[in-house]
Scaffold this motif. Structure first.
Motif, PDB file in Angstrom:
ATOM      1  N   THR A   1       0.888  -1.114  -0.023  1.00 21.83           N
ATOM      2  CA  THR A   1      -0.114  -0.013  -0.132  1.00 21.83           C
ATOM      3  C   THR A   1       1.052   0.951   0.067  1.00 21.83           C
ATOM      4  O   THR A   1       1.842   1.457   0.835  1.00 21.83           O
ATOM      5  N   VAL A   2       0.668   2.078  -1.077  1.00 20.39           N
ATOM      6  CA  VAL A   2       1.313   3.215  -1.231  1.00 20.39           C
ATOM      7  C   VAL A   2       0.521   4.534  -1.153  1.00 20.39           C
ATOM      8  O   VAL A   2      -0.182   4.494  -1.954  1.00 20.39           O
ATOM      9  N   VAL A   3       0.692   5.376  -0.183  1.00 22.06           N
ATOM     10  CA  VAL A   3      -0.274   6.601  -0.128  1.00 22.06           C
ATOM     11  C   VAL A   3       0.600   7.891   0.113  1.00 22.06           C
ATOM     12  O   VAL A   3       1.783   7.817   0.543  1.00 22.06           O
ATOM     13  N   ILE A   4       0.163   9.028  -0.441  1.00 19.37           N
ATOM     14  CA  ILE A   4       0.719  10.248  -0.061  1.00 19.37           C
ATOM     15  C   ILE A   4       0.372  10.602   1.439  1.00 19.37           C
ATOM     16  O   ILE A   4      -0.632  10.667   1.793  1.00 19.37           O
ATOM     17  N   GLY A   5       1.460  11.216   2.301  1.00 14.78           N
ATOM     18  CA  GLY A   5       1.165  11.585   3.550  1.00 14.78           C
ATOM     19  C   GLY A   5       1.240  13.022   3.494  1.00 14.78           C
ATOM     20  O   GLY A   5       0.327  13.659   3.057  1.00 14.78           O
ATOM     21  N   LYS A   6       2.351  13.548   3.964  1.00 11.44           N
ATOM     22  CA  LYS A   6       2.498  15.328   4.109  1.00 11.44           C
ATOM     23  C   LYS A   6       2.809  15.449   2.851  1.00 11.44           C
ATOM     24  O   LYS A   6       4.111  15.245   2.098  1.00 11.44           O
ATOM     25  N   LEU A   7       2.189  16.927   2.287  1.00  6.29           N
ATOM     26  CA  LEU A   7       2.785  17.165   0.724  1.00  6.29           C
ATOM     27  C   LEU A   7       2.836  18.568   0.969  1.00  6.29           C
ATOM     28  O   LEU A   7       2.031  19.579   1.681  1.00  6.29           O
ATOM     29  N   THR A   8       4.234  18.837   0.685  1.00  7.45           N
ATOM     30  CA  THR A   8       4.854  20.472   1.129  1.00  7.45           C
ATOM     31  C   THR A   8       4.796  20.839  -0.402  1.00  7.45           C
ATOM     32  O   THR A   8       5.495  20.407  -1.226  1.00  7.45           O
TER      33      THR A   8
ATOM     34  N   VAL B   1       3.628   8.059  -6.492  1.00 11.68           N
ATOM     35  CA  VAL B   1       3.147   6.768  -6.105  1.00 11.68           C
ATOM     36  C   VAL B   1       3.768   5.743  -6.739  1.00 11.68           C
ATOM     37  O   VAL B   1       4.255   4.877  -5.858  1.00 11.68           O
ATOM     38  N   ALA B   2       3.301   5.595  -8.108  1.00 17.05           N
ATOM     39  CA  ALA B   2       3.906   4.592  -8.863  1.00 17.05           C
ATOM     40  C   ALA B   2       5.275   4.344  -8.865  1.00 17.05           C
ATOM     41  O   ALA B   2       5.771   3.218  -8.484  1.00 17.05           O
ATOM     42  N   ALA B   3       6.058   5.287  -8.975  1.00 19.06           N
ATOM     43  CA  ALA B   3       7.379   5.271  -9.458  1.00 19.06           C
ATOM     44  C   ALA B   3       7.877   5.244  -8.217  1.00 19.06           C
ATOM     45  O   ALA B   3       8.934   4.167  -7.882  1.00 19.06           O
ATOM     46  N   VAL B   4       7.830   5.789  -6.892  1.00 20.35           N
ATOM     47  CA  VAL B   4       8.371   5.706  -5.726  1.00 20.35           C
ATOM     48  C   VAL B   4       8.110   4.256  -4.966  1.00 20.35           C
ATOM     49  O   VAL B   4       8.962   3.490  -4.519  1.00 20.35           O
ATOM     50  N   GLY B   5       6.726   3.906  -5.202  1.00 24.17           N
ATOM     51  CA  GLY B   5       6.404   2.429  -4.873  1.00 24.17           C
ATOM     52  C   GLY B   5       7.166   1.497  -5.355  1.00 24.17           C
ATOM     53  O   GLY B   5       7.535   0.511  -4.754  1.00 24.17           O
ATOM     54  N   ALA B   6       7.540   1.707  -6.656  1.00 24.40           N
ATOM     55  CA  ALA B   6       8.441   0.673  -7.466  1.00 24.40           C
ATOM     56  C   ALA B   6       9.775   0.568  -7.042  1.00 24.40           C
ATOM     57  O   ALA B   6      10.194  -0.690  -6.814  1.00 24.40           O
ATOM     58  N   VAL B   7      10.204   1.693  -6.613  1.00 29.92           N
ATOM     59  CA  VAL B   7      11.773   1.562  -6.034  1.00 29.92           C
ATOM     60  C   VAL B   7      11.512   0.976  -4.655  1.00 29.92           C
ATOM     61  O   VAL B   7      12.528   0.038  -4.524  1.00 29.92           O
TER      62      VAL B   7
ATOM     63  N   ARG C   1       3.192  -7.795   5.511  1.00 30.37           N
ATOM     64  CA  ARG C   1       2.567  -6.523   5.639  1.00 30.37           C
ATOM     65  C   ARG C   1       3.520  -5.505   4.861  1.00 30.37           C
ATOM     66  O   ARG C   1       4.787  -5.831   4.931  1.00 30.37           O
ATOM     67  N   SER C   2       3.080  -4.762   4.138  1.00 35.82           N
ATOM     68  CA  SER C   2       3.940  -3.849   3.234  1.00 35.82           C
ATOM     69  C   SER C   2       3.302  -2.536   3.108  1.00 35.82           C
ATOM     70  O   SER C   2       2.281  -2.237   2.323  1.00 35.82           O
ATOM     71  N   ARG C   3       3.642  -1.528   3.900  1.00 35.54           N
ATOM     72  CA  ARG C   3       3.051   0.085   3.712  1.00 35.54           C
ATOM     73  C   ARG C   3       4.068   0.944   3.668  1.00 35.54           C
ATOM     74  O   ARG C   3       5.071   1.052   4.315  1.00 35.54           O
ATOM     75  N   VAL C   4       3.726   2.020   2.532  1.00 35.70           N
ATOM     76  CA  VAL C   4       4.701   2.851   2.541  1.00 35.70           C
ATOM     77  C   VAL C   4       3.616   4.469   2.169  1.00 35.70           C
ATOM     78  O   VAL C   4       2.920   4.283   1.778  1.00 35.70           O
TER      79      VAL C   4
END
Length: 196
Positions: free
Chosen positions: A52-59, A71-77, A134-137
């Motif tokens: 599960t990859v979600v945006i948390g804090k956005l500056t 989300v897709a690119a960083v999740g893949a890394v 479990r895998s969460r980002v």
């Protein structure tokens, strides 16, 4: 040992006969007979765990399409690293030389020195499998001019090992990523790893 094998063979034969008999009684003349499935003695398959990859804090500002790309690119890394370092590949093994895809050369050199933390190097030769539980980002994103420039990925990965070392393990912490010509890369980290 022989009596156990005979009992298993007898139980399997009995189950097969009962399955065939039940199938023969329940069919009708209008439907073609289908072969009965052989009973399986293996455990039910464990459903695959997806990260599960979600945006948390956005500056800064980042349009929704750009957020989806991050989300897709960083999740893949992150997935590439957790697969190579912890949950993927054949076990038992001692070789974790390719455990840090998506890391810069400097971060890869640090991770190699911290290989017991940043991979399963410490237990890889004493386990025969890993099951991801479990895998969460969560991604904290810095955006400049509506483009993501840097990301802190808060990672939580839980898995269970089998073999000589049977334990539940949690890997948790932060990966620091920047975007360059080669895409998103990890340039630093602050991680913990331990049995739970």
């Amino acid at each position: 040992m022989r009596s156990t094998a005979r009992r298993r063979a007898g139980a399997t034969a009995l189950a097969l006969v009962l399955t065939l008999a039940a199938g023969a009684c329940s069919g009708s003349d209008d439907e073609p007979d289908e072969p009965a499935a052989a009973p399986s003695s293996s455990a039910p398959a464990v459903p695959a765990v997806e990260t599960t990859v979600v945006i948390g804090k956005l500056t800064g500002r980042l349009p929704k399409p750009e957020r989806a790309k991050v989300v897709a690119a960083v999740g893949a890394v992150v997935d590439g690293w957790t697969q190579a370092a912890y949950v993927g590949g054949a076990y038992p093994r001692r070789d974790f030389a390719d455990a840090w895809p998506g890391f810069t050369a400097g971060a890869r050199a640090l991770a190699k020195r911290d290989r017991a933390l940043m991979s399963n190097q410490d237990i890889g030769h004493r386990i025969d499998g890993v099951e991801l539980r479990r895998s969460r980002v969560v991604l904290d994103v810095l955006s400049v001019k509506q483009r993501a420039q840097a990301v802190t990925a808060r990672v939580l990965v839980g898995f269970r090992t089998t073999g000589q070392v049977e334990r539940a393990v949690r890997v948790q912490g932060r990966l620091y990523l920047t975007h360059g010509d080669g895409g998103w890369q990890v340039f630093g980290y602050d991680m913990t790893k331990g049995a739970v």
